[in-house]
Design a protein around this motif. Structure first.
Motif, mmCIF file in Angstrom:
data_model
loop_
_atom_site.group_PDB
_atom_site.id
_atom_site.type_symbol
_atom_site.label_atom_id
_atom_site.label_comp_id
_atom_site.label_asym_id
_atom_site.label_seq_id
_atom_site.Cartn_x
_atom_site.Cartn_y
_atom_site.Cartn_z
ATOM 1 N N LEU A 274 -0.741 -34.323 5.109
ATOM 2 C CA LEU A 274 0.290 -34.769 4.167
ATOM 3 C C LEU A 274 1.625 -34.228 4.657
ATOM 4 O O LEU A 274 1.971 -33.074 4.420
ATOM 5 N N SER A 275 2.378 -35.057 5.354
ATOM 6 C CA SER A 275 3.590 -34.585 6.022
ATOM 7 C C SER A 275 4.828 -34.612 5.137
ATOM 8 O O SER A 275 5.755 -33.850 5.345
ATOM 9 N N ASP A 276 4.868 -35.500 4.148
ATOM 10 C CA ASP A 276 6.052 -35.585 3.282
ATOM 11 C C ASP A 276 5.626 -35.895 1.845
ATOM 12 O O ASP A 276 5.553 -37.064 1.451
ATOM 13 N N PRO A 277 5.353 -34.867 1.041
ATOM 14 C CA PRO A 277 4.934 -35.083 -0.353
ATOM 15 C C PRO A 277 5.956 -35.844 -1.191
ATOM 16 O O PRO A 277 5.589 -36.427 -2.215
ATOM 17 N N LEU A 278 7.219 -35.855 -0.775
ATOM 18 C CA LEU A 278 8.237 -36.572 -1.536
ATOM 19 C C LEU A 278 8.060 -38.087 -1.460
ATOM 20 O O LEU A 278 8.652 -38.822 -2.253
ATOM 21 N N LEU A 279 7.246 -38.559 -0.523
ATOM 22 C CA LEU A 279 6.998 -39.991 -0.389
ATOM 23 C C LEU A 279 5.827 -40.471 -1.230
ATOM 24 O O LEU A 279 5.577 -41.671 -1.307
ATOM 25 N N SER B 206 1.928 -32.447 -11.013
ATOM 26 C CA SER B 206 2.442 -31.377 -10.174
ATOM 27 C C SER B 206 1.552 -31.166 -8.956
ATOM 28 O O SER B 206 0.373 -31.515 -8.954
ATOM 29 N N TYR B 207 2.140 -30.579 -7.918
ATOM 30 C CA TYR B 207 1.433 -30.302 -6.666
ATOM 31 C C TYR B 207 1.853 -28.924 -6.190
ATOM 32 O O TYR B 207 3.043 -28.645 -6.044
ATOM 33 N N ASP B 208 0.869 -28.042 -5.968
ATOM 34 C CA ASP B 208 1.186 -26.669 -5.575
ATOM 35 C C ASP B 208 1.033 -26.427 -4.074
ATOM 36 O O ASP B 208 1.050 -25.289 -3.622
ATOM 37 N N GLY B 209 0.897 -27.491 -3.301
ATOM 38 C CA GLY B 209 0.706 -27.357 -1.866
ATOM 39 C C GLY B 209 -0.738 -27.508 -1.453
ATOM 40 O O GLY B 209 -1.029 -27.735 -0.278
ATOM 41 N N GLU B 210 -1.641 -27.406 -2.430
ATOM 42 C CA GLU B 210 -3.071 -27.572 -2.155
ATOM 43 C C GLU B 210 -3.732 -28.538 -3.139
ATOM 44 O O GLU B 210 -4.542 -29.377 -2.743
ATOM 45 N N VAL C 192 -1.701 -23.800 -16.463
ATOM 46 C CA VAL C 192 -1.760 -22.525 -15.749
ATOM 47 C C VAL C 192 -2.074 -22.732 -14.286
ATOM 48 O O VAL C 192 -1.482 -22.096 -13.401
ATOM 49 N N MET C 193 -2.992 -23.647 -13.982
ATOM 50 C CA MET C 193 -3.375 -23.877 -12.602
ATOM 51 C C MET C 193 -2.235 -24.436 -11.756
ATOM 52 O O MET C 193 -2.260 -24.384 -10.542
ATOM 53 N N ALA C 194 -1.201 -24.981 -12.426
ATOM 54 C CA ALA C 194 -0.088 -25.583 -11.706
ATOM 55 C C ALA C 194 1.153 -24.693 -11.726
ATOM 56 O O ALA C 194 2.250 -25.152 -11.446
ATOM 57 N N SER C 195 0.990 -23.420 -12.042
ATOM 58 C CA SER C 195 2.163 -22.542 -12.175
ATOM 59 C C SER C 195 2.876 -22.309 -10.853
ATOM 60 O O SER C 195 4.045 -21.945 -10.835
ATOM 61 N N GLY C 196 2.171 -22.507 -9.732
ATOM 62 C CA GLY C 196 2.814 -22.349 -8.424
ATOM 63 C C GLY C 196 3.306 -23.674 -7.883
ATOM 64 O O GLY C 196 3.235 -23.926 -6.675
ATOM 65 N N VAL C 197 3.807 -24.523 -8.746
ATOM 66 C CA VAL C 197 4.186 -25.877 -8.367
ATOM 67 C C VAL C 197 5.272 -25.889 -7.282
ATOM 68 O O VAL C 197 6.199 -25.082 -7.313
ATOM 69 N N GLN C 198 5.104 -26.780 -6.327
ATOM 70 C CA GLN C 198 6.103 -26.987 -5.284
ATOM 71 C C GLN C 198 6.758 -28.361 -5.397
ATOM 72 O O GLN C 198 7.921 -28.532 -5.040
ATOM 73 N N TYR C 199 5.979 -29.319 -5.896
ATOM 74 C CA TYR C 199 6.494 -30.679 -6.058
ATOM 75 C C TYR C 199 6.116 -31.189 -7.444
ATOM 76 O O TYR C 199 5.058 -30.856 -7.977
ATOM 77 N N LEU C 200 6.997 -32.015 -7.991
ATOM 78 C CA LEU C 200 6.777 -32.568 -9.319
ATOM 79 C C LEU C 200 7.049 -34.066 -9.271
ATOM 80 O O LEU C 200 8.010 -34.515 -8.628
ATOM 81 N N TYR C 201 6.204 -34.833 -9.947
ATOM 82 C CA TYR C 201 6.331 -36.294 -9.979
ATOM 83 C C TYR C 201 6.449 -36.727 -11.441
ATOM 84 O O TYR C 201 5.573 -36.418 -12.254
ATOM 85 N N LEU C 202 7.534 -37.410 -11.777
ATOM 86 C CA LEU C 202 7.813 -37.796 -13.154
ATOM 87 C C LEU C 202 7.871 -39.312 -13.287
ATOM 88 O O LEU C 202 8.350 -40.011 -12.388
#
Length: 207
Positions: A98-103, A152-156, A179-189
């Motif tokens: 997964l090279s670009d989660p923003l896509l 949400s996506y925490d990198g894993e 709680v499991m998503a507290s280390g979020v790196q990306y968010l999709y709304l």
């Protein structure tokens, strides 16, 4: 598999063992079935297979949730699964990573996204997300009750779809991540109608 075709006379069509029966211009012809050698696969073919398998693993985790809820009704050709896979393929590199989660795209539909939609953590390492967006002058009626949804996506790991409780008419607010998503790196709304039948396109944020 070979089969008999009855059009006034019986003819063989199909494959038996390593022989293929082919109908052509009213006649039936026999040819040897092509063989695919594993050793004949090129490095590029193997890489494409690896990439395809990685994208499939990503998509499979949503096959019983987002895909039947959002994507199936929007697939005019093929399945919602294939549409979801095609939409998210650009986010993956040649090796399947997964090279670009923003896509990544988790939703699409006829509902509009308000302009200037923003999202940020209320504090570092916190699980509270603050959001805001501009008022839409043309929007009214039931559309004002569309609810903001999040993934949400925490990198894993990806979270499930999170109803935020915020309505389109609110223009701003905050919501708690699981709680499991507290280390979020990306968010999709994206927005959903109250009956969960209409959706907007999703937008990605790096948090």
């Amino acid at each position: 598999m070979a089969r008999l075709i009855n059009n006034g006379s019986e003819q063989v069509s199909g494959k038996i063992m390593d022989v293929v029966y082919v109908r052509y211009k009213g006649g039936t012809y026999i040819r040897r079935a092509p063989r695919v050698r594993k050793e004949a696969r090129t490095p590029a073919m193997l890489q494409n297979q690896q990439r395809f398998a990685c994208i499939q693993r990503f998509c499979t985790q949503f096959k019983d949730t987002l895909i039947p809820m959002i994507w199936n009704d929007r697939a005019t050709k093929g399945s919602g699964y294939n549409l979801f896979m095609k939409a998210n393929s650009p986010a993956f590199a040649r090796d399947g990573s997964l090279s670009d989660p923003l896509l990544l795209k988790f939703s699409l539909g006829e509902l509009s996204l308000p302009e200037a939609l923003t999202a940020q953590l209320s504090a570092p390492d916190a699980g509270t997300i603050k959001v805001s967006w501009q008022k839409e002058s043309h929007m009214g009626g039931l559309r004002l009750n569309d609810e903001l949804m999040a993934i949400s996506y925490d990198g894993e790991n990806f979270s499930g779809m999170i109803p935020t409780g915020l309505k389109r008419k609110d223009l701003q607010g905050s919501f708690e991540l699981p709680v499991m998503a507290s280390g979020v790196q990306y968010l999709y709304l994206f927005f959903s109608s109250e009956d969960r039948r209409s959706f907007s396109e999703s937008v990605a944020f790096k948090i």
